[in-house]
Design an enzyme around this catalytic site. Structure first.
Site, PDB file in Angstrom:
ATOM      1  N   ARG A 198     -10.721  -0.988  -3.296  1.00 52.63           N
ATOM      2  CA  ARG A 198     -11.030   0.008  -3.943  1.00 52.63           C
ATOM      3  C   ARG A 198     -11.382  -0.675  -4.843  1.00 52.63           C
ATOM      4  O   ARG A 198     -13.061   0.724  -4.971  1.00 52.63           O
ATOM      5  CB  ARG A 198      -9.767   0.472  -4.590  1.00 52.63           C
ATOM      6  CG  ARG A 198      -9.701   1.224  -4.931  1.00 52.63           C
ATOM      7  CD  ARG A 198      -9.374   2.266  -3.963  1.00 52.63           C
ATOM      8  NE  ARG A 198     -10.008   3.696  -4.907  1.00 52.63           N
ATOM      9  CZ  ARG A 198     -11.103   4.224  -4.564  1.00 52.63           C
ATOM     10  NH1 ARG A 198     -12.741   3.247  -4.534  1.00 52.63           N
ATOM     11  NH2 ARG A 198     -11.242   5.858  -5.049  1.00 52.63           N
ATOM     12  N   CYS A 218      -3.660 -22.087   0.467  1.00 48.01           N
ATOM     13  CA  CYS A 218      -2.863 -23.006   1.912  1.00 48.01           C
ATOM     14  C   CYS A 218      -3.300 -23.058   2.821  1.00 48.01           C
ATOM     15  O   CYS A 218      -3.126 -24.013   3.493  1.00 48.01           O
ATOM     16  CB  CYS A 218      -1.502 -22.088   1.922  1.00 48.01           C
ATOM     17  SG  CYS A 218      -0.362 -21.858   0.481  1.00 48.01           S
ATOM     18  N   CYS A 267     -15.543   2.422  -6.627  1.00 50.97           N
ATOM     19  CA  CYS A 267     -15.148   2.795  -7.665  1.00 50.97           C
ATOM     20  C   CYS A 267     -16.351   3.058  -7.840  1.00 50.97           C
ATOM     21  O   CYS A 267     -16.871   3.400  -8.821  1.00 50.97           O
ATOM     22  CB  CYS A 267     -14.283   2.539  -8.621  1.00 50.97           C
ATOM     23  SG  CYS A 267     -12.423   2.592  -8.480  1.00 50.97           S
ATOM     24  N   CYS A 291       3.131 -21.172   8.266  1.00 54.55           N
ATOM     25  CA  CYS A 291       3.658 -20.541   6.948  1.00 54.55           C
ATOM     26  C   CYS A 291       4.894 -21.152   6.837  1.00 54.55           C
ATOM     27  O   CYS A 291       5.062 -21.471   5.858  1.00 54.55           O
ATOM     28  CB  CYS A 291       2.963 -19.162   6.979  1.00 54.55           C
ATOM     29  SG  CYS A 291       1.294 -18.923   6.470  1.00 54.55           S
ATOM     30  N   CYS A 323     -14.053   2.422 -16.414  1.00 58.34           N
ATOM     31  CA  CYS A 323     -12.702   2.315 -15.482  1.00 58.34           C
ATOM     32  C   CYS A 323     -11.707   3.590 -16.592  1.00 58.34           C
ATOM     33  O   CYS A 323     -11.132   4.465 -15.666  1.00 58.34           O
ATOM     34  CB  CYS A 323     -12.146   1.175 -15.086  1.00 58.34           C
ATOM     35  SG  CYS A 323     -12.489  -0.123 -14.554  1.00 58.34           S
ATOM     36  N   CYS A 378       6.310 -24.868   5.890  1.00 59.24           N
ATOM     37  CA  CYS A 378       6.411 -25.488   4.555  1.00 59.24           C
ATOM     38  C   CYS A 378       7.176 -24.227   3.670  1.00 59.24           C
ATOM     39  O   CYS A 378       8.182 -24.475   2.787  1.00 59.24           O
ATOM     40  CB  CYS A 378       5.127 -25.015   3.575  1.00 59.24           C
ATOM     41  SG  CYS A 378       4.093 -26.576   4.433  1.00 59.24           S
ATOM     42  N   HIS A 379       7.139 -22.521   3.733  1.00 62.23           N
ATOM     43  CA  HIS A 379       7.844 -21.708   2.814  1.00 62.23           C
ATOM     44  C   HIS A 379       9.032 -21.176   3.585  1.00 62.23           C
ATOM     45  O   HIS A 379       9.183 -20.506   3.339  1.00 62.23           O
ATOM     46  CB  HIS A 379       7.278 -21.031   2.103  1.00 62.23           C
ATOM     47  CG  HIS A 379       5.853 -21.245   1.756  1.00 62.23           C
ATOM     48  ND1 HIS A 379       5.784 -21.357   1.086  1.00 62.23           N
ATOM     49  CD2 HIS A 379       4.860 -21.366   2.114  1.00 62.23           C
ATOM     50  CE1 HIS A 379       4.711 -21.980   0.522  1.00 62.23           C
ATOM     51  NE2 HIS A 379       3.883 -21.227   0.943  1.00 62.23           N
ATOM     52  N   CYS A 429     -11.527   6.423 -16.324  1.00 62.62           N
ATOM     53  CA  CYS A 429     -10.881   8.046 -15.316  1.00 62.62           C
ATOM     54  C   CYS A 429      -9.412   8.048 -15.726  1.00 62.62           C
ATOM     55  O   CYS A 429      -8.927   9.133 -16.270  1.00 62.62           O
ATOM     56  CB  CYS A 429     -11.409   8.084 -13.981  1.00 62.62           C
ATOM     57  SG  CYS A 429     -12.704   8.452 -14.238  1.00 62.62           S
ATOM     58  N   HIS A 430      -9.112   6.662 -15.716  1.00 64.29           N
ATOM     59  CA  HIS A 430      -7.347   7.002 -15.529  1.00 64.29           C
ATOM     60  C   HIS A 430      -7.336   6.320 -17.059  1.00 64.29           C
ATOM     61  O   HIS A 430      -5.973   5.700 -16.939  1.00 64.29           O
ATOM     62  CB  HIS A 430      -7.649   5.132 -14.924  1.00 64.29           C
ATOM     63  CG  HIS A 430      -7.645   4.898 -13.471  1.00 64.29           C
ATOM     64  ND1 HIS A 430      -7.866   5.714 -12.704  1.00 64.29           N
ATOM     65  CD2 HIS A 430      -9.282   4.439 -12.648  1.00 64.29           C
ATOM     66  CE1 HIS A 430      -8.517   5.945 -10.928  1.00 64.29           C
ATOM     67  NE2 HIS A 430      -9.417   5.013 -11.256  1.00 64.29           N
TER      68      HIS A 430
END
Length: 288
Positions: free
Chosen positions: A245, A141, A249, A103, A204, A106-107, A207-208
């Site tokens: 995650r 990449c 849920c 990586c 979703c 290039c970076h 709850c949130h």
């Protein structure tokens, strides 16, 4: 003589008792009182950056956790997620693939070249004609510039590199773009966010959005923001990517989950990131 209650009636009653505490249109549990073990999350809100936001303020999931968990996240020596940051740093300079590159080839220094990059993902990819998230960008990449095998989702390598790259943007505001060609993906994610799923018939938002700041059994519900992912989950004793995650849920509401890195989860990730515009990137965050 007392007649026995039919089994079917008993079963229906048990289902009703199991589902009722979770339904968004039922009386909800009281908000945590000041002075309890949970912090006053209301004191940590940021003004929303979009007038269409469903919130008056956006609040990181950090402030829905206990003081002990907050302290663990804030201390880089005690934050267990930093083991993945260190692993990612090693992988950044490791030559891999037929091209004989890393990586860094290039970076260069990630602390400079990757600063602010992760805060803008998911991002439109013109060549693919669709957005990609950071995990997908890393594997593009690898298969392209490095001529190396892509890492599997959930592998220690991909999670560590994702954590390392996101960590370079720590403290910078989430800045995902949802205009132009991203608009249909944003709208799809929005639709999925409010779509009820599973045997528990919850979305979703149930709850949130409707019940954050309240208890669901032993858990204190947050706004479901994504600014800390991958997060170190104390329950699992490891780093958990965002799509895993989300998968969890869906399983919790007894639904068949979408696959990680699927278009559905990519659209949902885009929408959830938009809901947290302006929140600082916290990776690696620590959660329950």
């Amino acid at each position: 003589m007392v007649r026995p209650i039919p089994f079917a009636v008993t079963a229906l009653a048990l289902v009703a008792l199991a589902v009722a505490p979770h339904a968004q249109d039922m009386p909800s549990a009281p908000a945590a009182k000041e002075g309890s073990e949970r912090p006053a999350w209301q004191a940590h809100g940021l003004k929303v950056q979009n007038p269409n936001s469903p919130f008056d303020e956006v609040v990181s999931g950090l402030y829905f956790r206990s003081k002990e968990t907050q302290d663990m996240q804030a201390d880089d020596f005690n934050n267990p997620g930093f083991l993945a940051v260190e692993q990612g740093e090693e992988l950044w300079s490791k030559v891999d693939g037929a091209a004989g590159k890393s990586c860094a080839s290039c970076h260069n220094e990630a602390s400079t070249s990757m600063k602010g990059v992760a805060a803008a993902y998911p991002k439109w990819n013109e060549k693919l004609g669709k957005p990609v998230n950071l995990e997908q960008r890393i594997n593009i990449c690898r298969s392209g510039a490095l001529k190396a095998e892509p890492w599997a989702f959930g592998s220690s390598e991909l999670t560590a590199m994702t954590t390392y790259v996101r960590n370079q943007s720590r403290g910078m505001p989430v800045a995902v773009k949802v205009d132009g060609p991203m608009t249909p993906w944003f709208e799809r994610g929005q639709s999925l966010y409010y779509q009820r799923n599973g045997q528990l018939d919850l979305a979703c938002a149930s709850c949130h959005e409707k019940n954050h700041g309240k208890y669901l059994r032993a858990d204190f519900l947050s706004q479901g923001q994504s600014n800390g992912f991958p997060v170190y989950r104390l329950r699992d004793q490891r780093l958990v990517p965002l799509h895993e995650r989300m998968e969890g849920c869906m399983q919790d509401v007894r639904a068949t989950p979408f696959k990680p890195l699927s278009d559905e989860f990519l659209a949902l990730e885009t929408y959830v990131a938009w809901r947290g515009l302006g929140l600082p990137v916290e990776t690696p965050a620590v959660r329950n």
